[in-house]
Design a protein around this motif. Structure first.
Motif, mmCIF file in Angstrom:
data_model
loop_
_atom_site.group_PDB
_atom_site.id
_atom_site.type_symbol
_atom_site.label_atom_id
_atom_site.label_comp_id
_atom_site.label_asym_id
_atom_site.label_seq_id
_atom_site.Cartn_x
_atom_site.Cartn_y
_atom_site.Cartn_z
ATOM 1 N N ARG A 1 0.846 -1.195 0.000
ATOM 2 C CA ARG A 1 0.000 0.000 0.000
ATOM 3 C C ARG A 1 0.879 1.242 0.000
ATOM 4 N NH1 ARG A 1 -4.712 -0.101 4.145
ATOM 5 N NH2 ARG A 1 -5.452 -1.497 2.487
ATOM 6 N N THR A 2 0.683 2.105 -0.989
ATOM 7 C CA THR A 2 1.414 3.367 -1.076
ATOM 8 C C THR A 2 0.470 4.502 -0.715
ATOM 9 O OG1 THR A 2 2.831 2.479 -2.832
ATOM 10 C CG2 THR A 2 2.794 4.872 -2.552
ATOM 11 N N TYR A 3 0.860 5.301 0.272
ATOM 12 C CA TYR A 3 0.007 6.389 0.746
ATOM 13 C C TYR A 3 0.264 7.662 -0.058
ATOM 14 C CZ TYR A 3 -0.540 3.217 4.708
ATOM 15 O OH TYR A 3 -0.792 2.123 5.495
ATOM 16 N N THR A 4 -0.801 8.413 -0.285
ATOM 17 C CA THR A 4 -0.678 9.666 -1.023
ATOM 18 C C THR A 4 -0.673 10.872 -0.094
ATOM 19 O OG1 THR A 4 -3.084 9.679 -1.337
ATOM 20 C CG2 THR A 4 -1.750 8.712 -3.085
ATOM 21 N N ARG A 5 -0.690 10.625 1.208
ATOM 22 C CA ARG A 5 -0.618 11.688 2.207
ATOM 23 C C ARG A 5 0.436 11.306 3.230
ATOM 24 N NH1 ARG A 5 -6.031 12.776 5.502
ATOM 25 N NH2 ARG A 5 -5.133 11.234 6.924
ATOM 26 N N GLN A 6 1.110 12.290 3.779
ATOM 27 C CA GLN A 6 2.169 12.022 4.750
ATOM 28 C C GLN A 6 1.647 12.341 6.159
ATOM 29 O OE1 GLN A 6 2.983 14.682 2.264
ATOM 30 N NE2 GLN A 6 3.048 12.960 0.851
ATOM 31 N N ASP A 7 1.291 11.296 6.892
ATOM 32 C CA ASP A 7 0.836 11.428 8.281
ATOM 33 C C ASP A 7 1.974 10.961 9.181
ATOM 34 O OD1 ASP A 7 -1.530 12.179 7.155
ATOM 35 O OD2 ASP A 7 -2.714 10.492 7.895
ATOM 36 N N ILE A 8 2.556 11.876 9.934
ATOM 37 C CA ILE A 8 3.756 11.566 10.712
ATOM 38 C C ILE A 8 3.406 11.301 12.170
ATOM 39 C CG2 ILE A 8 6.068 12.314 11.341
ATOM 40 C CD1 ILE A 8 5.608 11.946 8.321
ATOM 41 N N SER A 9 3.678 10.079 12.621
ATOM 42 C CA SER A 9 3.540 9.723 14.036
ATOM 43 C C SER A 9 4.796 10.181 14.775
ATOM 44 C CB SER A 9 3.371 8.204 14.191
ATOM 45 O OG SER A 9 2.272 7.728 13.453
ATOM 46 N N VAL A 10 4.605 10.908 15.860
ATOM 47 C CA VAL A 10 5.732 11.481 16.582
ATOM 48 C C VAL A 10 5.784 10.875 17.987
ATOM 49 C CG1 VAL A 10 6.859 13.606 17.351
ATOM 50 C CG2 VAL A 10 5.429 13.630 15.291
ATOM 51 N N ALA A 11 6.895 10.223 18.313
ATOM 52 C CA ALA A 11 7.015 9.553 19.610
ATOM 53 C C ALA A 11 7.038 10.575 20.743
ATOM 54 C CB ALA A 11 8.278 8.704 19.643
ATOM 55 N N VAL A 12 6.170 10.365 21.736
ATOM 56 C CA VAL A 12 6.077 11.236 22.907
ATOM 57 C C VAL A 12 6.100 10.363 24.155
ATOM 58 C CG1 VAL A 12 4.604 12.840 24.183
ATOM 59 C CG2 VAL A 12 4.792 13.045 21.701
ATOM 60 N N ALA A 13 6.916 10.726 25.128
ATOM 61 C CA ALA A 13 6.975 9.987 26.394
ATOM 62 C C ALA A 13 5.855 10.475 27.299
ATOM 63 C CB ALA A 13 8.322 10.183 27.060
ATOM 64 N N ALA A 14 4.955 9.561 27.650
ATOM 65 C CA ALA A 14 3.857 9.863 28.557
ATOM 66 C C ALA A 14 4.056 9.067 29.844
ATOM 67 C CB ALA A 14 2.520 9.503 27.910
ATOM 68 N N PRO A 15 3.405 9.458 30.946
ATOM 69 C CA PRO A 15 3.584 8.730 32.212
ATOM 70 C C PRO A 15 3.295 7.246 32.106
ATOM 71 C CG PRO A 15 2.452 10.809 32.610
ATOM 72 C CD PRO A 15 2.551 10.657 31.119
ATOM 73 N N THR B 1 2.318 7.722 20.270
ATOM 74 C CA THR B 1 2.717 8.425 19.052
ATOM 75 C C THR B 1 1.548 9.210 18.452
ATOM 76 O OG1 THR B 1 2.316 6.372 17.824
ATOM 77 C CG2 THR B 1 4.595 6.863 18.438
ATOM 78 N N PRO B 2 1.288 10.427 18.947
ATOM 79 C CA PRO B 2 0.275 11.263 18.295
ATOM 80 C C PRO B 2 0.687 11.589 16.864
ATOM 81 C CG PRO B 2 1.528 12.534 19.901
ATOM 82 C CD PRO B 2 1.922 11.104 20.084
ATOM 83 N N ILE B 3 -0.296 11.883 16.034
ATOM 84 C CA ILE B 3 -0.068 11.990 14.593
ATOM 85 C C ILE B 3 -0.312 13.409 14.097
ATOM 86 C CG2 ILE B 3 -0.797 11.154 12.323
ATOM 87 C CD1 ILE B 3 -1.797 8.614 13.804
ATOM 88 N N ILE B 4 0.650 13.926 13.327
ATOM 89 C CA ILE B 4 0.446 15.145 12.559
ATOM 90 C C ILE B 4 -0.022 14.709 11.176
ATOM 91 C CG2 ILE B 4 1.490 17.231 11.623
ATOM 92 C CD1 ILE B 4 1.363 17.270 14.634
ATOM 93 N N LYS B 5 -1.308 14.868 10.913
ATOM 94 C CA LYS B 5 -1.874 14.403 9.650
ATOM 95 C C LYS B 5 -1.584 15.399 8.531
ATOM 96 C CE LYS B 5 -5.525 11.729 11.884
ATOM 97 N NZ LYS B 5 -6.981 11.506 12.051
ATOM 98 N N ASP B 6 -1.300 14.853 7.352
ATOM 99 C CA ASP B 6 -1.032 15.654 6.160
ATOM 100 C C ASP B 6 0.075 16.678 6.425
ATOM 101 O OD1 ASP B 6 -1.364 16.292 3.505
ATOM 102 O OD2 ASP B 6 -3.086 17.611 3.828
ATOM 103 N N ALA B 7 1.120 16.229 7.109
ATOM 104 C CA ALA B 7 2.196 17.141 7.514
ATOM 105 C C ALA B 7 2.891 17.778 6.319
ATOM 106 C CB ALA B 7 3.215 16.398 8.378
#
Length: 421
Positions: free
Chosen positions: A280-294, A299-305
């Motif tokens: 599957r090739t995606y046509t939008r770049q959704d970037i999951s960003v690693a965040v340290a939580a308690p 990994t919250p996502i910046i959609k269509d970055a």
């Protein structure tokens, strides 16, 4: 009649959860939208809102209870106008329609005095067989063909009991191999060393299982480049000066998110997922960003970055990171993504290899920017340099395409005006 409040499925992968804390007690009146409890899922600790109005007549699952199956009745609500004392003693009214969060097997009706009518075959909706999610999962694991099963649930719905006794389909159909799970070590030796044992929360259990599966099932290939940051740092300083009136302060990470997204747009062969017999090739770049939580990494996502400005990325990232640390992320804010970014540079880590987060096929790990000797135009000088390592799923991404992505990322960071063009 009283209405049951059931353990919800707060994410598509949730099968059970921990009822971390009740925010209401018996006798409290609740309205739609009121926060009733905090539930620890396989992803995060989330708030559970009331859907109906009424009075809590009983708390059926105590706070702190672990392993509560989705669909389990956790409390009972008396509807408006009902006497709470009578409602508490009355039989609980089951909802008539199946909800999206229901995974438990529906209760079987009590036998009637007359001879029971034979259960009718599942009524197809289009080409879909009507079966509970649990029944479908058991059938898939055991290689059972649901089309040949008569359901005993409401309207011929196939339920767990129907599938458990069924025989697998013909030997030509092979049941999918079970996914390797994280090894469970139940008896740790202490060697007389002073220690404390803490029980893993659901999030940490899922992290352990998924990372083990990823390393066991995904052939990782690692590619590292050294990237000069001086131009990016200068651009960030200029942008922050111009954005000061808007109370926006860009981080280096915000710019790196944008750089990764644009790199994926330039090299779409890396913006993919491996699906066995499909790619599957995606046509939008959704970037999951690693965040340290308690509770653990999320990994919250910046959609269509790729199509967002760096100031938009910065504002979204600030909001999402805050919600992640408070355990307030909604499923749509952390599920999905086409590629990931993990940055440990703020902790002084120079370089590391990150584990791919399936079904994504790549993750970029960035280390600290530091002053290093560097050759510029044939002369030795000192530059601010960062090491970045891409981890790629070699089933989906060839080494040359991974190298193209890393080169595109390096070029964008070293000549960063393309990030704001």
């Amino acid at each position: 009649m009283p209405t049951p409040i059931k353990m919800p499925a707060l994410s598509p992968t949730m099968e059970e959860g921990t009822l971390a804390r009740w925010l209401v007690k018996e006798g409290d009146t609740v309205s739609s939208g009121d926060i009733m409890a905090e539930i620890e899922t396989d992803k995060a600790t989330m708030e559970f809102e009331a859907v109906d109005e009424g009075v809590i007549v009983s708390i059926d699952v105590a706070e702190g209870t672990e392993g509560v199956q989705v669909g389990t009745v956790i409390a009972t609500l008396a509807e408006e106008g009902e006497d709470p004392a009578e409602a508490k003693a009355a039989p609980v009214k089951e909802p008539q329609a199946e909800t999206k969060t229901e995974k438990a097997e529906p209760a079987k009706a009590a036998p009637a005095a007359a001879a029971p009518t034979p259960a009718k075959a599942p009524e197809p909706k289009g080409d879909r067989i009507v079966a509970s999610p649990l029944a479908k999962r058991i059938a898939e694991q055991n290689g059972v063909d649901l089309s040949g099963i008569t359901g005993s649930g409401p309207n011929g719905r196939i339920v767990k009991a129907d599938v458990e006794g069924a025989k697998p389909a013909s030997s030509a159909v092979t049941a999918p191999a079970a996914t390797p799970s994280a090894p469970v070590q139940t008896d740790l030796p202490d060697f007389d060393i002073p220690h404390e044992d803490d029980k893993l929360n659901n999030v940490r259990k899922v992290i352990a299982r998924r990372l083990t599966e990823a390393k066991q099932t995904i052939p990782h290939i690692y590619l590292t480049v050294d990237v000069r940051l001086d131009a990016l740092l200068d651009l960030r300083k200029q942008l922050n000066a111009s954005l000061e009136a808007q109370d926006i302060k860009l981080s280096v990470n915000d710019l790196l998110i944008k750089a990764l997204a644009k790199s994926l747009a330039m090299v779409p062969q890396c913006n993919v997922s491996f699906g066995g017999d499909i790619l599957r090739t995606y046509t939008r770049q959704d970037i999951s960003v690693a965040v340290a939580a308690p509770s653990g990494l999320i990994t919250p996502i910046i959609k269509d970055a790729g199509n967002k400005t760096v100031s938009q990325i910065s504002s979204e990232m600030t909001e999402l990171a805050g919600k992640a640390r408070d355990g307030k992320l909604q499923p749509q804010e952390y599920q999905g993504g086409t590629a990931s970014l993990s940055n440990l540079g703020m902790f002084g880590t120079k370089q590391f290899d990150a584990v791919i987060n399936p079904p994504q096929a790549m993750i970029l790990a960035v280390g600290a920017g530091e002053q290093r000797p560097h050759i510029v135009d044939g002369a030795l000088s000192v530059a601010t340099v960062m090491s970045a390592t891409g981890s790629f799923d070699h089933r989906a991404i060839d080494g040359v395409d991974g190298a193209k992505l890393m080169a595109a990322f390096k070029g964008l960071v070293e000549s960063p005006f393309g990030l704001v063009a």
